[in-house]
Every structure is written in C-alpha cells, then in structure tokens.
Write a protein that holds these residues in place. Structure first.
Motif, short mmCIF file in Angstrom:
data_model
loop_
_atom_site.label_atom_id
_atom_site.label_comp_id
_atom_site.label_asym_id
_atom_site.label_seq_id
_atom_site.Cartn_x
_atom_site.Cartn_y
_atom_site.Cartn_z
N GLU A 11 0.81 -1.22 0.00
CA GLU A 11 0.00 0.00 0.00
C GLU A 11 0.85 1.27 0.00
OE1 GLU A 11 -3.47 0.34 0.37
OE2 GLU A 11 -3.85 -1.81 0.22
N TRP A 16 2.79 2.82 -2.14
CA TRP A 16 3.16 3.48 -3.39
C TRP A 16 2.83 4.97 -3.49
CZ3 TRP A 16 6.32 0.01 -4.79
CH2 TRP A 16 6.03 -1.33 -4.53
N ASP A 21 -5.59 -6.05 -7.76
CA ASP A 21 -5.03 -4.73 -7.51
C ASP A 21 -5.53 -4.09 -6.22
OD1 ASP A 21 -2.94 -3.72 -9.06
OD2 ASP A 21 -4.09 -1.92 -9.56
N ASP A 22 -6.76 -4.35 -5.85
CA ASP A 22 -7.27 -3.76 -4.61
C ASP A 22 -6.47 -4.25 -3.40
OD1 ASP A 22 -9.16 -2.30 -5.89
OD2 ASP A 22 -10.81 -3.70 -5.52
N HIS A 47 -1.97 -4.24 -5.48
CA HIS A 47 -1.54 -3.10 -6.30
C HIS A 47 -0.31 -3.46 -7.16
CE1 HIS A 47 -4.41 -0.78 -4.03
NE2 HIS A 47 -3.86 -1.23 -2.91
N LEU A 105 1.11 -0.94 -9.83
CA LEU A 105 2.11 0.01 -9.35
C LEU A 105 3.45 -0.67 -9.11
CD1 LEU A 105 -0.22 1.96 -6.94
CD2 LEU A 105 1.21 3.05 -8.66
N LYS A 164 -1.87 6.34 -11.13
CA LYS A 164 -2.41 5.22 -10.36
C LYS A 164 -2.10 5.38 -8.87
CE LYS A 164 -2.96 1.16 -11.97
NZ LYS A 164 -4.36 1.31 -12.39
N LEU A 207 -4.78 5.67 -5.58
CA LEU A 207 -4.65 4.92 -4.32
C LEU A 207 -4.59 5.88 -3.14
CD1 LEU A 207 -4.33 2.29 -2.78
CD2 LEU A 207 -1.88 2.32 -3.32
#
Length: 806
Positions: free
Chosen positions: A380, A382, A452-453, A456, A459, A795, A799
């Motif tokens: 998380e 990123w 991705d949720d 991720h 990223l 992206k 987030l």
C-alpha cells in the motif's frame, strides 16, 4: 527449437503429439504452466504405457521439457518454449499440426484474449520496449556469463581503450580530476593538464617513490608528490603509492581488464553511501517478526556496518588519514510516529557497532494521519514514494553535508526511491531486489485487475521496470535470481515479456545480457552467528534460558505446545508466518509422517500465536491454518510454537542450542530468493534442509553440506528428513560430518567482507562507466520518467485518494 519441432512432425511420434494435444483438450484448464504440463505428460505416458526412454528422450519428451507454457485457443495451441536460459520462442500449433511462429506482440494479444475473453480489448495498448536503449551498452553473449557484468565490462572498457586510446585515456584523465573530499582535491591536481602529461608525470612520480623506504608514511612526502601533480589518494606508504601508480602506468601503456579493475577498485572515490529501505518497521530492536521486516532489516544493517568498516579501511590504505576522512553510511527509511514502543519514531539512530553509520528516518507527509502516522504495508506504500524522495533529498544533503557517492535501493519501493534520488542528485544507483513479487504470485500480471485492490501489482511492476532499467548496476544474491535455471524462469527474466491487460504490453522489459547484472551474495553476521562448538564465545546463561524456552518452559503466553518427550531430535524452523515461507506446509509434512514424529519434535519460532495480536491478513490466515493442522494431525505433545521476537544475540544462540542437541534446520519456503536463515543455520553447525525453489540451490551443495527439498511434495520431504535422522542414529559421525561441511561452506563464500569488497569495487567501476557514457543514458532516463509520470503517478494518486478516506 524449430528443428526439434520439425523432427517431431517427421517422425512416428507425430501421432503421439496429436494424441497428447487431444488429452490436453479434455482438461478443464486452458492455460498450463510448466509443472502442469509435465504432470499431464506424465499421465499421458502412464495411460499409454510409454517407456521411460520415450518419456524423457523422445522428441516429444524433449519438447515437453523445454515448454514453459501452453495456451489453448479454439482451434489451436500456443507453445511458449524456452530452449535455453534467457531465451524464448513461441509457436502456434494448429489442428492439422501446422507449426506457425508467433511474434511477442501476438503472444501478448493472446494472453489478453485469454483474460478478457468476454470483454475483448478495443484499440491498442501502450507497448513498452527498453531494448533500443541498450544499444549504447555492450552485451554479454554467453548466458553462463550473465551475472558477471563487471568482468565483462572491464574487458569491454579495456578493449575500447586499446582501440581508441586517446579518447579513452582522456576520459580516464577527466575522471581522475573529478574527485575531492570536503573540498580537498584528491588524486591529481591542475599541475597535470592533459592525459599525455599524466603519463609522463606518473613515470616521474614512480621514479621519486621507488627511492624511498617502503614503509615511509605518505605524509612524509605528500608535498613532494603534490609538486609533481599528485594529491592524496594513491596510498598510505611509499610502497602502496608505488603499487597504485605502477598499476596506472601499466594501464596507460597496455590496458587489460584485470589491471583496469585493480586500479579503479583502489581509488578513494566513495565516502558517503545511502541504503534505501523505505517501507517497513526498520529498527534494531523490537522489529523482527513484524510485517515486512526480518531478512531485509538484518541484511541492510549488516551491510551498512560492513560497508562503513570497508570504507574506513580503504581510506586508510589510500593515505587519507591526514584529511580526517570519516566515511558515512546512512540507512534511509520512513519515520513511523505511532511506533508501538520501537525506535521507529526517532529521526536519527546510530547503528550499533558502528562509528558513523546511521538510520535516518524521514516522515511521510501527513495526507491522512490515520494512514501516515502508522505502519503501511509494502503493498500500500506506493502513493508516498515521490514526496518521500523529495523530502529525503533535503534531509540527506543536510546529514551528509553534500551529495552521496552511491545510492543502493532495497526492494521495489526502496529501488524506486533510489531512482528518484539518483536522478535528482546525479549519483550512481544500485538496485538490490531481494525478492520480486511478480515471481511469487502466479498469473499476478495477467489478473492484476482482480488483485489490484489487495496487492496493487500495477504500481509494483511498473516501479520494478523503472528502477531495474534506471540502475547503473544491479546486485543479485544468486545467478538464478536473474535468469533462473535450465527449467525455471528467473525473477528478472520474468520481466522480459509480459502483459498487464488493459494497461500495457511489455515487449522487452529488461536486457538480461546487459553487463549491469552482478551476483554478489550477502554474508552472515559472524558476531551473532557462529558455530555451536565455539563455547568460549557463548554465554552459558543465555543457552540455559533459551533451551528452557524452546523445550520445557510453560510460563510464557507466547508459547504453544508442551512436548511429551523433549529429548527427541529437534526439527527446527524460524521464519515469519506467511504463505510463501510455508511453515504451515512444514507442519503438515510433519503431521502426515508418523515415523518422523517418532524420531523428532517440531520446533517453530514464527510470528505470533494469538490471532487478535496480528494486524496482517496473511499472517492471520496462516495462524488459523497452523492451529487447524495441529488439531487435524493431533500434534499435541509433539510441537512447540513460539511467537516471540528475538534479539540477534538470542537468534544466534537458538541455532546453537538446537545444534547442541544435534537438531535439523528446515527452510520450507515455496520460493526463497536467497535465504539468510539458511546461512545462519549452516554457520551455526546445523544440517539444513532447504527449498529447491530459488537461492538455496546455489548456497547448498546437495548431500554434501545440506539437502534440497521440494516443499510441495510433503511425503518426499518427510522421507528425506527421516532418512537423514535414521543415518545419524546408525552412524554417530554422520551428523557431525554434514555440520562441519555446512560451516566450511559459509566461511568460504558467504561473509560480509567478501560482499562489501565486491560491492564497492562494482560501485567504482560503474561510476567510471557512468561517467564515460553519461550522455548515452539520458534518452533511457527520459523514457523512464515518462513511464513514471504517465502510468505510475496517476495510479498512485488514485490509491492516495482511497487512503484519504480511511
């Protein structure tokens, strides 16, 4: 490979090939990876009673061996074949057994159609191709030499000097003029005005120092050399100065790869190093066993101390004592305000056992304090990297009182920060990935939208592409980390060609034959991890305390399980509780083997034992699973599970306590990029069984100083461990023989002294290479910046918006 296909179709095996494809069509899946392909082929051979010779040596058997993937379309099959390491060929096989070569673009389109069969992609996707940017760089030809980049680069540079002597000697002259320390000029001064004059003055200086006593201190004749044009940096004694100048003289007259490396490696041109380990709980106490820590923290701390020590030795040998040179190593990480009782909320912390190595913690910008004041998972992290890099630049310049000479990234996030810092500060950048997540999670790029949720990956993989291509050089722990083995794809190799449907196609994601790749394995900290037989260095009370904790104590709420017979041989493992480390797999392996339970107790030091104490979803799942396995196989009385955080001192002594009882260490990871715990166990004298998937294949020599296991084959793993335990019971010397061989293996190959000497040599050589070819890299760096700002940053912003509502 096309010849093999042609032979197959021209032989009697053609009907077998057709029959095998028919069997594939009966399978439920339409996408097979290598293990699946081998299993289906094995079933085929069994079904039709094929001979062993046919299974392995036939043309069809050879084709199956080299095939990495098969994708079924409506009327054809796509075969992705890996004929050699770091290469790939793709063919479409029609119903009529016509073989049609496919391009990379066609393969990526096919993969997209497989994922989006109900929602086909409209229009074109962005294609990423880094291949043209490596035209400026020499390329390794033989796959065996991948990972030996600096050796190849030295040969290349030397040949260039020989071919275009004046131009390259001019570059060398300019490079020697560059360097200074705190404003004091090093190596050569402005009395030497050209490369021609440099050659003459080198001979003059050699004549001067050769007549002086060998052990005479450099300070005694410093000013004489300055008059000739030479500043500090050539050596601390007359003998050392003469050696260094002689190497330069020989390099000018007759360039040679070994001479070039020997000369550049001696130059005092690195004094300030930044090691970036951005995301996790980075500290020296109370952090091991927390999410996203463990091996990384141990690695970076040990590397920092070893680098500082080596820089001090190098400065002393270079004759810089009179300049009061103080090399500095900074570990750059994030400051976590809510630090849970650790030092992770302190801006600056000195590294224990060092003189000038520091942990510098830079806070994230506030955004949402509910997020930024707490630990944030590496999956998380990123959205914060760009501003973290900007703020870190200011802090680093203040702490170092200037720019660093080398920036080393660790893991994907640290490598991206290293890229941003190196780009802004114009500094040599080194990447150390440790483990690329793309290799750990099957189909993670194909199904990135579904994942991705949680992870991720869009990223993460974009950040990997940027950082690994931007780096001046890449350090891997093993050869197979780069390009795998003959039958498995390497971590970096997996970035060569892939698709992220609806996002982009990677046609050529990394140049595996680039000389930027170098294998430099880490070492083991010999202050904490040493053989159990060195009783004079052990603290008896520590051993007694830890032995009670491991086998008999009932006082702690962090220990689960009471052993019925503590005298049984301990089967030991220590790792964090996550899916990849696979400690639950080891517990199940133990649970399925009644014979193994008769000979051994299972001892696990792993994370937490109470579900409510963990905030990490994957760890919680593994805790539930481990309790379930203990109950399912009724392992009560046969297992001890310790959910404790250990200091390095205790960690080292635990290995020795287990070794003293002639125990066994098992590392059952589904994949292990390297395996520091393997080195720690081996140097302690523990016979070690480690996963055959990843780095342990290069650490352990099977049945010589350890053993390979396939952690997905629980019965076979149990049999191997049981066989070893039985041999030890039959032959009292067998355990000791493997133990001594393990210790010898580590001391000969895996020490931090070997690691840091090589790393600093690489940094100097690549610094020289970067200087001589700097204009040729600008186009690549611009391309990478475009990828960062046009793909990564939007992206990351999305987030961040999600985080602001948490």
């Amino acid at each position: 490979m096309s010849e093999l296909l042609q032979l197959l179709l021209e032989s009697e095996e053609k009907s077998d090939f057709r029959s095998f494809l028919s069997d594939l069509r009966l399978q439920e899946t339409r996408y097979w990876l290598r293990n699946d392909i081998i299993n289906v082929y094995s079933d085929y051979c069994s079904k039709y009673q094929k001979s062993e010779q046919f299974c392995t040596a036939s043309n069809l058997g050879k084709l199956i061996y080299y095939t990495q993937e098969i994708i079924q379309e409506e009327y054809s099959f796509c075969f992705i074949i890996r004929p050699t390491i770091a290469s790939q060929e793709v063919y479409r096989v029609t119903e009529e057994l016509e073989i049609i070569p496919m391009t990379v673009q066609e393969l990526l389109d096919l993969r997209d159609r497989f994922v989006n069969k109900f929602h086909p992609q409209d229009g074109y996707l962005l294609e990423l191709d880094f291949g043209p940017f490596y035209d400026y760089s020499p390329t390794i030809r033989d796959p065996k030499n991948i990972g030996k980049g600096v050796e190849f680069l030295n040969r290349y540079l030397s040949s260039k000097i020989f071919q275009d002597r004046n131009e390259w000697l001019e570059s060398l002259f300019d490079f020697l003029q560059l360097h200074h320390y705190n404003g004091v000029q090093l190596l050569i001064n402005d009395r030497i005005k050209s490369q021609k004059q440099l050659s003459a003055q080198v001979k003059k200086a050699l004549g001067f120092v050769s007549g002086r006593p060998k052990n005479e201190s450099y300070e005694q004749f410093r000013f004489d050399l300055q008059m000739i044009g030479f500043e500090p940096g050539w050596g601390n004694t007359a003998e050392r100065v003469q050696e260094t100048l002689s190497i330069l003289d020989e390099l000018i007259d007759s360039p040679d790869p070994t001479i070039l490396e020997g000369f550049i490696s001696r130059l005092p041109i690195i004094f300030r190093i930044v090691l970036v380990s951005a995301h996790g709980w980075f500290g020296q106490e109370g952090v091991l066993g927390r999410p996203d820590t463990g091996g990384q923290v141990v690695y970076v701390l040990d590397q920092a101390k070893s680098l500082e020590k080596q820089l001090q030795e190098d400065a002393l040998l270079a004759g810089l004592e009179g300049l009061n040179v103080q090399p500095k190593v900074i570990i750059l990480t994030r400051l976590i305000p809510n630090s849970d009782g650790t030092m992770c909320n302190q801006r600056l912390e000195k590294v224990h056992g060092s003189e000038n190595a520091w942990i510098l913690r830079v806070p994230l910008r506030e955004f949402n304090p509910n997020m930024t004041q707490n630990w944030i998972s590496r999956f998380e992290f990123w959205p914060y990297l760009e501003t973290f890099a900007i703020d870190s630049e200011r802090e680093l310049l203040a702490e170092l009182q200037g720019r660093p000479d080398l920036i080393v990234g660790n893991y994907t996030d640290g490598n991206l920060v290293a890229f941003l810092l190196a780009r802004r500060m114009k500094v040599t950048q080194c990447n150390i990935a440790h483990a690329l997540e793309k290799s750990k999670y099957l189909f993670s790029n194909l199904y990135w939208q579904d994942l991705d949720d949680k992870y991720h990956f869009s990223l993460q993989f974009t950040a990997d592409l940027i950082a690994m291509n931007a780096a001046n050089f890449v350090v891997s722990s093993t050869y197979q980390e780069i390009v795998g083995t003959g039958d498995s794809v390497g971590q970096y190799e997996s970035y060569k060609c892939f698709t992220m449907p609806d996002l982009y196609h990677v046609v050529n994601g990394t140049e595996l034959f680039s000389p930027k790749f170098n294998v430099v394995p880490p070492g083991v900290n010999e202050n904490y991890y040493f053989p159990y037989t060195r009783t004079e260095d052990r603290v008896e009370s520590d051993g007694v305390r830890l032995e009670e904790m491991l086998f008999t104590s009932e006082d702690s709420s962090q220990i689960f399980g009471k052993l019925d017979d503590p005298s049984k041989r301990p089967l030991f493992s220590m790792a964090r509780l996550d899916r990849i480390k696979n400690l639950t797999g080891l517990a199940e392996c133990f649970g399925r083997s009644k014979e193994l339970q008769e000979h051994c107790n299972l001892i696990l030091v792993a994370g937490k034992i109470h579900l409510e104490e963990s905030g990490d979803n994957e760890e919680r799942e593994e805790i539930i699973k481990l309790y379930h396995i203990i109950d399912e196989y009724n392992l009560h009385g046969k297992i001890r599970w310790l959910g404790v955080r250990l200091s390095k001192t205790d960690s080292g002594e635990i290995y020795r306590v287990i070794a003293q009882r002639q125990g066994i260490f098992v590392q059952p990871a589904l994949f292990e990029a390297f395996g520091l715990t393997i080195l720690e166990a081996m140097i302690s004298g523990l016979p070690t069984f480690a996963t055959q998937f990843g780095g342990p294949l290069e650490i352990i020599q099977d049945q010589v100083n350890g053993f390979y296991i396939n952690p997905t084959n629980l019965e076979e793993t149990a049999e191997k461990i049981l066989d070893f335990a039985s041999k030890c019971e039959q032959n009292a010397n067998y355990w000791s023989a493997i133990s001594q061989a393990a210790i010898k293996r580590v001391y000969s190959t895996y020490t931090w002294k070997i690691h840091t000497t090589k790393l600093l040599s690489l940094a100097r050589i690549y610094g020289f290479w970067n200087f001589t070819s700097r204009e040729n890299r600008e186009d690549l760096l611009r391309y990478l910046e475009a990828l960062f700002y046009l793909i990564y940053k939007p992206k990351a912003q999305k987030l961040l918006e999600q985080h602001q509502h948490r």
